[in-house]
Design a protein around this motif. Structure first.
Motif, PDB file in Angstrom:
ATOM      1  N   UNK A  37      44.870  53.437 -21.467  1.00 34.44           N
ATOM      2  CA  UNK A  37      45.335  52.478 -20.460  1.00 34.44           C
ATOM      3  C   UNK A  37      44.226  51.544 -19.970  1.00 34.44           C
ATOM      4  N   UNK A  38      43.023  51.676 -20.511  1.00 34.24           N
ATOM      5  CA  UNK A  38      41.885  50.936 -19.973  1.00 34.24           C
ATOM      6  C   UNK A  38      42.046  49.425 -20.090  1.00 34.24           C
ATOM      7  N   UNK A  43      42.616  44.316 -17.129  1.00 33.52           N
ATOM      8  CA  UNK A  43      43.280  43.032 -16.888  1.00 33.52           C
ATOM      9  C   UNK A  43      43.846  42.984 -15.464  1.00 33.52           C
ATOM     10  N   UNK A  44      44.455  44.090 -15.025  1.00 26.71           N
ATOM     11  CA  UNK A  44      45.012  44.153 -13.672  1.00 26.71           C
ATOM     12  C   UNK A  44      43.916  43.984 -12.615  1.00 26.71           C
ATOM     13  N   UNK A  89      40.093  54.423 -12.443  1.00 29.52           N
ATOM     14  CA  UNK A  89      40.710  55.714 -12.766  1.00 29.52           C
ATOM     15  C   UNK A  89      42.036  55.885 -12.029  1.00 29.52           C
ATOM     16  N   UNK A  90      42.106  55.419 -10.772  1.00 26.51           N
ATOM     17  CA  UNK A  90      43.346  55.544 -10.014  1.00 26.51           C
ATOM     18  C   UNK A  90      44.460  54.711 -10.654  1.00 26.51           C
ATOM     19  N   UNK A  91      44.136  53.498 -11.061  1.00 24.67           N
ATOM     20  CA  UNK A  91      45.129  52.652 -11.728  1.00 24.67           C
ATOM     21  C   UNK A  91      45.561  53.273 -13.063  1.00 24.67           C
ATOM     22  N   UNK A 117      46.931  48.525  -1.867  1.00 26.53           N
ATOM     23  CA  UNK A 117      47.459  48.326  -3.220  1.00 26.53           C
ATOM     24  C   UNK A 117      47.874  49.659  -3.840  1.00 26.53           C
ATOM     25  N   UNK A 118      47.063  50.682  -3.641  1.00 27.33           N
ATOM     26  CA  UNK A 118      47.392  51.996  -4.211  1.00 27.33           C
ATOM     27  C   UNK A 118      48.661  52.561  -3.570  1.00 27.33           C
TER      28      UNK A 118
END
Length: 418
Positions: A37-38, A43-44, A89-91, A117-118
């Motif tokens: 997912x990196x 990009x996010x 890591x959270x994303x 955001x989280x």
């Protein structure tokens, strides 16, 4: 079904080194993010937190002028590597476990925008119960638990390991480095003297690795302890003075015979070094050079990013500035210390946590050092003004950009040319 909090007697304390080893060998423990997912997460993060405006100002020797306002940026500020890694890591965890409930045992970093955001992504933050302790009663075994950049205490680690939660560990490696040092203190039966804030999340985690510990806030407190080591004193007075900053059953007449130095990584670097030197000199005077190693241990555990930002702040305030703006969470230790540097220089300085603190009518909402949040009128001087700006290690560049735009809008509401 409710679950016990980590302070419960049901949780059996383990040797911290053995516990960390057991965690690292578990299939339910993740400490390196999720590679698949990196790219999408990068990009996010680029879209959400980076700032073309700040990059432009960096490229212009950290200086930008519009009208009578000149902005001077520190040469090192904002997101450090450890913070960026924790947010990443959270994303990634949200993408890895799209249908699972995710929890963070504390704010992942001290920045309101990032934490908002989280929360918007469905990640929940552990709250505190009526007793002031973290309430883990809503966390189910099937939930995923994130440990923040500050780390988790030994009892929390054991609780989630025994409950069977999948764990995503975002602890900053610099914090883990301090834990390794405290492990050495414990193994050698030394008391860990920790330069930090006794109720800060990082220091709470670090002290949990120690068998015996004492937390000193600053050089003044360290000097008081040093005098006690050399001259003795009233143990009851000592225990009252440091009642919230010592391990249970702490006996200053015995537990200060063998000490090792550690620190909260976000403290003032110069003060940590001064405290370490003070205690080295103290033990040298008390026990002599031949026995020093039997009574004193020290190791440099200053975070590089913290030091770089403090060094950049010292350099920035040598410029002819009229006012300083320090951006970061009001509960951010490293941001507070940047504010201290400006104030010690005698420079008017305002600690704000985001762009909403810059208010119309030349008003600013800010937190004076060691005081409550307040609003000051007429904070920006009339006429030509040089404004220094820096930000703590948990502050995204996008927040810095919005602050800069709000400041320019106080004089000229028109849009910036980039």
């Amino acid at each position: 079904m409710a679950h016990s909090q980590p302070s419960s007697p049901e949780i059996s304390p383990q040797d911290p080194r053995a516990l960390r080893k057991a965690l690292r060998g578990s299939a339910t423990y993740f400490a390196k993010g999720f590679e698949e997912h990196k790219d999408q997460v990068q990009s996010d993060l680029q879209t959400t937190y980076k700032s073309p405006l700040v990059e432009q100002i960096r490229a212009q020797s950290y200086r930008y002028q519009q009208g009578e306002i000149t902005i001077r940026l520190a040469k090192a500020f904002g997101f450090c590597w450890g913070v960026e890694r924790a947010v990443e890591y959270a994303y990634e965890a949200r993408r890895r476990f799209p249908d699972r409930q995710l929890w963070i045992t504390n704010e992942i970093i001290h920045n309101p925008l990032v934490n908002q955001h989280l929360e918007a992504m469905g990640i929940r933050f552990v709250g505190k119960g009526p007793d002031g302790k973290k309430d883990f009663s809503q966390i189910q075994p099937q939930d995923v638990v994130l440990w923040p950049a500050f780390g988790a205490s030994v009892s929390e680690m054991e609780f989630f390991r025994s409950q069977g939660n999948e764990i995503v560990d975002t602890t900053c490696p610099w914090v883990s480095r301090v834990w390794n040092q405290v492990d050495k203190h414990r193994a050698a039966q030394f008391t860990s003297v920790i330069h930090g804030k006794y109720n800060h999340e990082e220091t709470l985690a670090t002290s949990s690795f120690a068998q015996k510990y004492l937390v000193v806030l600053n050089l003044e407190e360290a000097e008081w302890v040093a005098r006690y080591i050399l001259e003795g004193g009233d143990a009851a007075d000592f225990q009252q003075r440091f009642s919230k900053a010592t391990s249970p059953g702490f006996d200053p007449d015995q537990d200060l015979e063998r000490i090792g130095i550690a620190n909260q990584t976000t403290m003032l670097e110069g003060e940590t070094r001064a405290i370490a030197k003070l205690f080295e000199t103290t033990m040298l005077r008390k026990y002599g050079p031949q026995q020093l190693d039997d009574h004193f241990m020290s190791f440099n555990t200053i975070c590089n990013a913290t030091q770089e930002r403090q060094d950049a702040m010292f350099e920035l305030i040598e410029d002819p500035l009229d006012v300083m703006v320090v951006i970061g969470g009001f509960n951010s230790s490293n941001t507070t210390h940047l504010q201290e540097i400006a104030l010690e220089k005698g420079l008017p300085s305002f600690h704000i946590d985001g762009p909403d603190c810059i208010q119309p009518g030349n008003r600013i909402r800010h937190k004076p050092l060691h005081q409550d949040i307040t609003v000051t009128e007429g904070w920006l001087p009339n006429g030509p003004v040089q404004i220094g700006i820096t930000s703590g290690a948990s502050t995204p560049d996008r927040v810095v950009e919005e602050v800069i735009r709000r400041i320019f809008a106080l004089r000229e509401p028109s849009e910036l040319p980039f």
